[in-house]
Design an enzyme around this catalytic site. Structure first.
Site, PDB file in Angstrom:
ATOM      1  N   ASP A  42      46.610  38.547  34.736  1.00 33.04           N
ATOM      2  CA  ASP A  42      46.111  39.325  35.877  1.00 33.04           C
ATOM      3  C   ASP A  42      44.594  39.420  35.742  1.00 33.04           C
ATOM      4  OD1 ASP A  42      48.867  39.727  36.302  1.00 33.04           O
ATOM      5  OD2 ASP A  42      48.835  41.561  35.108  1.00 33.04           O
ATOM      6  N   SER A  88      52.391  37.630  32.563  1.00 34.03           N
ATOM      7  CA  SER A  88      51.548  37.457  33.752  1.00 34.03           C
ATOM      8  C   SER A  88      50.085  37.602  33.378  1.00 34.03           C
ATOM      9  CB  SER A  88      51.908  38.509  34.807  1.00 34.03           C
ATOM     10  OG  SER A  88      51.066  38.399  35.941  1.00 34.03           O
ATOM     11  N   SER A  97      51.430  34.807  37.293  1.00 28.15           N
ATOM     12  CA  SER A  97      50.130  35.464  37.211  1.00 28.15           C
ATOM     13  C   SER A  97      49.681  35.856  38.615  1.00 28.15           C
ATOM     14  CB  SER A  97      49.066  34.538  36.599  1.00 28.15           C
ATOM     15  OG  SER A  97      49.391  34.174  35.280  1.00 28.15           O
TER      16      SER A  97
END
Length: 375
Positions: free
Chosen positions: A278, A276, A238
């Protein structure tokens, strides 16, 4: 050591004196880094604190906004930012399994400062996963570590790389972590400052771009820390970003600014992995005297605030994108090799980076007009 120190220029903007989020007046950053070996346990983690204003932010909140590009992560306090447009606590970065203890420690610290005169607080805590290098299930971050990071919060230069919350992080399959950068706008654009601080723990190596050059193509055959099945897969992780500015922005403008972190992330080669998380937060210190949201308190029914004209927002967007792009690269350049839990994660390293840049057409001192990918 940052990306500029090796002669690589990112964008066209001018950094502030520290090239850091702390170039925004009043913003302070503190780290507590944990690197220990206990029998068979590798501890590679920590906590980073961003204070929007020196002192007790609760009594002088900032307008703020947030944006989630991909929600494969967690955070506390964002719903209150969306609802109220206010940031009234520090922002903390840590690992995925330590969000709770960091949040609770910030609540306890606030009670110590203000006693029982307030009803509640909702600290903002952001996380990324460091379980490849760190014994994340051990939950080794404690309230004491949070308070130590707060006590270390300072203006001026900010330590980058494998420090604080970024200690055990991996970025584009190299050692990642904390990075920061800033941009100072020209007087004609308002003269304001935008600073970014990232915790970079995302990305595939072959997607890495530096100042527009596809260096990942030259680096993709290097050994990966994700070669072992139990270590996860390339691209997992991340990135969390905080943007600060002294431009007097309203909450919806802070949200607009937070969205531009996506552009900086994309320029480095991120933002396309489902695995991920974000998550981005932006706040403005450009208004003072905003009343805290404490129900039952008497106060003025109307307040006066200032706001940047919409015609001047574009320059702030450019600054935010460039600051995030450079902050990520600074995290990569500053990080060092790290071993933990049987894994080895190599740093990108300046020599390796410069060689890869040259292989894909970069040359020292070239300006944008000479960039083979400029058009």
């Amino acid at each position: 050591m940052g990306i500029r120190d090796i002669g690589v220029r990112v964008g066209h903007g001018t950094p502030g004196p520290f090239n850091s989020i702390t170039d925004v007046q009043g913003v302070r950053v503190g780290h507590r880094t944990l690197v220990e070996n206990r029998a068979e346990v590798s501890i590679r983690t920590g906590v980073t604190i961003i204070e929007p204003r020196a002192g007790i932010a609760r009594f002088d909140p900032c307008f703020a906004g947030c944006h989630v590009l991909n929600g494969n992560g967690d955070a506390t306090g964002l719903e209150w930012i969306r609802e109220s447009g206010l940031l009234s606590t520090p922002i903390a970065y840590t690992n995925t399994h330590s969000v709770g203890v960091v949040r609770d420690a910030l609540v306890a610290a606030e009670r110590e400062w203000v006693g029982d005169s307030q009803y509640w607080c909702m600290p903002v805590v952001l996380e990324t996963f460091d379980g490849v290098l760190n014994d994340i299930w051990g939950q080794h971050v404690t309230a004491t570590h949070v308070h130590e990071a707060q006590a270390q919060a300072r203006s001026g230069p900010v330590a980058e790389g494998s420090v604080g919350g970024g200690t055990g992080m991996i970025c584009h399959e190299f050692k990642g972590g904390i990075g920061t950068a800033s941009r100072k706008l020209a007087a004609d654009d308002g003269g304001w400052c935008v600073g970014a601080l990232v915790q970079a723990n995302y990305g595939r190596r072959d997607a890495l771009r530096v100042a527009g050059y596809p260096v990942g193509v030259a680096l993709r055959n290097l050994p990966s820390p994700f070669d072992r099945r139990q270590a996860g897969v390339p691209g997992m992780g991340s990135i969390v970003v905080t943007l600060a500015t002294d431009a007097p922005l309203l909450p919806h403008q802070c949200e607009q600014l937070a969205r531009r972190a996506s552009i900086g992330l994309a320029r480095v080669g991120g933002g396309t992995e489902y695995s991920s998380g974000d998550i981005f937060v932006a706040f403005s210190v450009g208004n003072r005297g905003i009343p805290p949201a404490d129900y039952g308190k008497a106060g003025e029914p109307v307040i006066s605030v200032r706001s940047v004209s919409q015609d001047f927002m574009s320059a702030l967007f450019v600054a935010a994108a460039e600051a995030v792009e450079e902050a990520i690269l600074n995290a990569l350049v500053a990080a060092e090799d790290m071993d933990g839990r049987g894994a080895h994660v190599a740093a990108l390293g300046t020599a390796r980076l410069l060689k890869a840049l040259e292989q894909v057409g970069w040359r020292r001192g070239a300006d944008h007009a000479d960039h083979p990918f400029a058009d």
